[in-house]
Design an enzyme around this catalytic site. Structure first.
Site, PDB file in Angstrom:
ATOM      1  N   ASP A  51       8.432  -5.954  -1.647  1.00  0.00           N
ATOM      2  CA  ASP A  51       7.332  -5.307  -0.937  1.00  0.00           C
ATOM      3  C   ASP A  51       6.052  -6.097  -1.203  1.00  0.00           C
ATOM      4  O   ASP A  51       5.984  -6.876  -2.154  1.00  0.00           O
ATOM      5  CB  ASP A  51       7.171  -3.855  -1.397  1.00  0.00           C
ATOM      6  N   SER A  52       5.048  -5.835  -0.383  1.00  0.00           N
ATOM      7  CA  SER A  52       3.750  -6.479  -0.580  1.00  0.00           C
ATOM      8  C   SER A  52       3.060  -5.969  -1.838  1.00  0.00           C
ATOM      9  O   SER A  52       2.090  -6.553  -2.299  1.00  0.00           O
ATOM     10  CB  SER A  52       2.847  -6.227   0.631  1.00  0.00           C
ATOM     11  N   CYS A 106       9.094  -3.448   3.120  1.00  0.00           N
ATOM     12  CA  CYS A 106       7.726  -3.627   3.602  1.00  0.00           C
ATOM     13  C   CYS A 106       7.827  -3.716   5.115  1.00  0.00           C
ATOM     14  O   CYS A 106       8.560  -4.565   5.642  1.00  0.00           O
ATOM     15  CB  CYS A 106       7.136  -4.907   3.018  1.00  0.00           C
ATOM     16  N   GLU A 115      -2.540   0.973  -3.803  1.00  0.00           N
ATOM     17  CA  GLU A 115      -2.478  -0.132  -4.764  1.00  0.00           C
ATOM     18  C   GLU A 115      -3.425   0.097  -5.943  1.00  0.00           C
ATOM     19  O   GLU A 115      -3.142  -0.317  -7.062  1.00  0.00           O
ATOM     20  CB  GLU A 115      -2.818  -1.461  -4.080  1.00  0.00           C
ATOM     21  N   CYS A 119       4.735   2.387   6.848  1.00  0.00           N
ATOM     22  CA  CYS A 119       4.436   1.480   5.744  1.00  0.00           C
ATOM     23  C   CYS A 119       4.952   2.186   4.508  1.00  0.00           C
ATOM     24  O   CYS A 119       4.708   3.395   4.340  1.00  0.00           O
ATOM     25  CB  CYS A 119       2.930   1.235   5.632  1.00  0.00           C
ATOM     26  N   HIS A 137       4.009   2.167   1.590  1.00  0.00           N
ATOM     27  CA  HIS A 137       2.955   2.713   0.729  1.00  0.00           C
ATOM     28  C   HIS A 137       2.594   4.152   1.118  1.00  0.00           C
ATOM     29  O   HIS A 137       2.158   4.938   0.284  1.00  0.00           O
ATOM     30  CB  HIS A 137       1.679   1.864   0.826  1.00  0.00           C
TER      31      HIS A 137
END
Length: 262
Positions: free
Chosen positions: A9-10, A72, A151, A183, A185
């Protein structure tokens, strides 16, 4: 076959997929790489996203993974086919499973997609949904502020709720009954998103459906593992911050978090 499943993932978003993997496939070893130092991927040019994705995949290939999950959405939209072309192990993205889950859940075939700039621009969800149901209506909304909140570990904060409320305002003029968290996240903001829509919309994370695909492939190819091993996490960013989110989101005490550089 006790080789690990690789998950990339990012940043920390793919931990939402790891959580479902641990729930439904508890015996599977997992190696995770989160590219926090170069996150977010959404605003980046496609060439960079492809390059960064390949950095992670090559590292996992060297570690002997038996399967890869690109957890991601931006990387799935841009790099999935190229990764499949270059590597022999099975590779699963999160967009097709997310689209399939949303169409199952929706009663009106009117679906909103929340995604990064890169995912929305790629129209990958539009294509995946229309491939399965051509007459479906898709309303896509880029939510560039969501990934930084997650994040930074601020997804439970009052400020996160304010940003979610402001970001989702444009959808009020649209008709839909189902929302895809496009996404990985975004499930960490799901409570705020559900509250914004007053619990009136079906909220779909692709993680559960993705794990169903993982299990199906492992069974078909007789690659299921039989003994549980704790996951290993790599981050290109700050190890301490990553560790706190792993502990909070996955309820793992003292997780094995390591740093990796590209």
């Amino acid at each position: 076959m006790n080789a690990p499943i690789g998950v990339i993932d990012s940043g920390v978003g793919g931990l939402t997929v790891v959580r479902e993997l641990r729930k439904f496939l508890p015996n599977e070893p997992i190696i995770y790489i989160g590219d926090d130092a170069r996150c977010p991927y959404g605003p980046r040019p496609s060439e960079e996203v492809l390059e960064f994705t390949m950095d992670m995949v090559k590292s996992l290939a060297d570690m002997g993974i038996k399967m890869l999950v690109i957890a991601c959405n931006t990387a799935t939209a841009i790099a999935l086919e190229e990764v499949r072309h270059q590597f022999d192990f099975p590779v699963i993205g999160v967009i097709q499973p997310g689209a399939r889950a949303a169409l199952k859940a929706s009663q009106t075939s009117e679906i909103a997609v929340l995604g990064t700039l890169g995912t929305v621009k790629s129209k990958a969800y539009d294509q995946a949904i229309h491939m399965q149901q051509p007459d479906a209506t898709v309303h896509s909304l880029a939510c560039p502020e969501f990934v930084p909140i997650v994040e930074n570990g601020e997804y439970r904060s009052p400020a996160a709720k304010v940003i979610v409320d402001q970001t989702l305002q444009p959808l009020h003029k649209e008709s839909f009954d189902t929302v895809i968290l496009g996404c990985t996240h975004y499930p960490l903001l799901q409570e705020h998103i559900e509250e914004h829509f007053q619990q009136q919309k079906r909220i779909i994370s692709s993680a559960v459906e993705t794990v169903a695909d993982v299990e199906s492939i492992l069974r078909k190819q007789q690659m299921l593992s039989v003994s549980a091993v704790e996951p290993i996490f790599y981050t290109t960013g700050l190890k301490e911050k990553f560790q706190l989110i792993v502990e909070d989101w996955l309820s793992i005490q003292k997780p094995d978090v390591r740093t990796i550089q590209f």
